[in-house]
Design a protein around this motif. Structure first.
Motif, PDB file in Angstrom:
ATOM      1  N   ASN A   1      -6.035  -4.306   8.958  1.00  0.00           N
ATOM      2  CA  ASN A   1      -6.184  -3.651  10.148  1.00  0.00           C
ATOM      3  C   ASN A   1      -4.616  -3.396  10.584  1.00  0.00           C
ATOM      4  O   ASN A   1      -4.561  -2.937  11.776  1.00  0.00           O
ATOM      5  CB  ASN A   1      -6.874  -4.658  11.215  1.00  0.00           C
TER       6      ASN A   1
ATOM      7  N   VAL B   1       0.910  -1.242   0.060  1.00  0.00           N
ATOM      8  CA  VAL B   1       0.120   0.169   0.034  1.00  0.00           C
ATOM      9  C   VAL B   1       0.681   1.121  -0.040  1.00  0.00           C
ATOM     10  O   VAL B   1       2.173   1.149   0.336  1.00  0.00           O
ATOM     11  CB  VAL B   1      -1.132  -0.134   0.919  1.00  0.00           C
TER      12      VAL B   1
ATOM     13  N   MET C   1      -7.022   0.354   4.375  1.00  0.00           N
ATOM     14  CA  MET C   1      -8.310  -0.080   4.705  1.00  0.00           C
ATOM     15  C   MET C   1      -9.071  -0.255   3.741  1.00  0.00           C
ATOM     16  O   MET C   1     -10.139  -1.191   3.744  1.00  0.00           O
ATOM     17  CB  MET C   1      -8.970   1.577   5.491  1.00  0.00           C
ATOM     18  N   GLU C   2      -8.941   0.123   2.534  1.00  0.00           N
ATOM     19  CA  GLU C   2      -9.698  -0.240   1.592  1.00  0.00           C
ATOM     20  C   GLU C   2      -9.609  -1.641   0.810  1.00  0.00           C
ATOM     21  O   GLU C   2     -10.327  -2.357   0.460  1.00  0.00           O
ATOM     22  CB  GLU C   2      -9.381   0.848   0.176  1.00  0.00           C
ATOM     23  N   LEU C   3      -8.277  -2.038   1.505  1.00  0.00           N
ATOM     24  CA  LEU C   3      -7.944  -3.594   1.060  1.00  0.00           C
ATOM     25  C   LEU C   3      -8.338  -4.518   2.254  1.00  0.00           C
ATOM     26  O   LEU C   3      -8.404  -5.721   2.224  1.00  0.00           O
ATOM     27  CB  LEU C   3      -6.504  -3.753   1.039  1.00  0.00           C
ATOM     28  N   GLY C   4      -8.941  -3.770   3.209  1.00  0.00           N
ATOM     29  CA  GLY C   4      -9.326  -4.689   4.513  1.00  0.00           C
ATOM     30  C   GLY C   4      -8.366  -5.081   5.507  1.00  0.00           C
ATOM     31  O   GLY C   4      -8.687  -5.819   6.334  1.00  0.00           O
TER      32      GLY C   4
ATOM     33  N   ARG D   1      -2.727   4.675   4.849  1.00  0.00           N
ATOM     34  CA  ARG D   1      -3.588   3.865   5.759  1.00  0.00           C
ATOM     35  C   ARG D   1      -5.039   3.988   5.066  1.00  0.00           C
ATOM     36  O   ARG D   1      -5.542   2.989   5.153  1.00  0.00           O
ATOM     37  CB  ARG D   1      -3.670   4.946   7.134  1.00  0.00           C
ATOM     38  N   THR D   2      -5.514   5.064   4.374  1.00  0.00           N
ATOM     39  CA  THR D   2      -6.854   4.657   3.581  1.00  0.00           C
ATOM     40  C   THR D   2      -6.641   3.651   2.767  1.00  0.00           C
ATOM     41  O   THR D   2      -7.578   2.877   2.476  1.00  0.00           O
ATOM     42  CB  THR D   2      -7.060   6.156   2.999  1.00  0.00           C
ATOM     43  N   HIS D   3      -5.310   3.627   1.963  1.00  0.00           N
ATOM     44  CA  HIS D   3      -5.305   2.580   0.755  1.00  0.00           C
ATOM     45  C   HIS D   3      -5.623   1.132   1.578  1.00  0.00           C
ATOM     46  O   HIS D   3      -5.987   0.112   1.020  1.00  0.00           O
ATOM     47  CB  HIS D   3      -3.871   2.371   0.216  1.00  0.00           C
TER      48      HIS D   3
END
Length: 112
Positions: A78, A24, A73-76, A69-71
């Motif tokens: 944690n 990411v 999160m988009e991948l699931g 971090r957003t990228h």
């Protein structure tokens, strides 16, 4: 990924990587303003910390970090492991800041 773990290491004590989701990244490109350059020039003449450039660098790193971090999160994910920064000047006064790492799902050791 509001409460996500991010580390420059490749794991977290007490956790195991359950799934690796890939690389990411967050990237931002910033330029110095003419006004900022003038203020920074005066700070450089006086000596010491050049706050205009310090603030620009900090904002750029934070923006790249948040985008990474957003990228993730988009991948699931944690968590992000192996996080690093890189910066390159793409033109005079224009700098790219990259924040990258590996998005993972971690789970506490001993958790079913």
């Amino acid at each position: 990924m509001k409460n996500a773990f991010v580390t420059t290491a490749f794991g977290f004590e007490g956790y195991r990587v359950a799934e690796s989701l890939g690389v990411v990244r967050g990237i931002t490109v910033r330029s110095r303003s003419i006004i900022g350059n003038v203020v920074a020039m005066f700070e450089a003449i006086i000596g010491g910390r050049i706050s205009m450039y310090t603030e620009l660098c900090e904002r750029s790193r934070l923006e790249a970090y948040d985008l990474m971090r957003t990228h993730a999160m988009e991948l699931g994910a944690n968590a992000v492991i192996g996080m690093r920064y890189d910066a390159n000047e793409v033109a005079a006064g224009i700098t790219e800041v990259l924040c990258y790492g590996t998005a993972v799902r971690i789970e506490k050791i001993g958790q079913p």
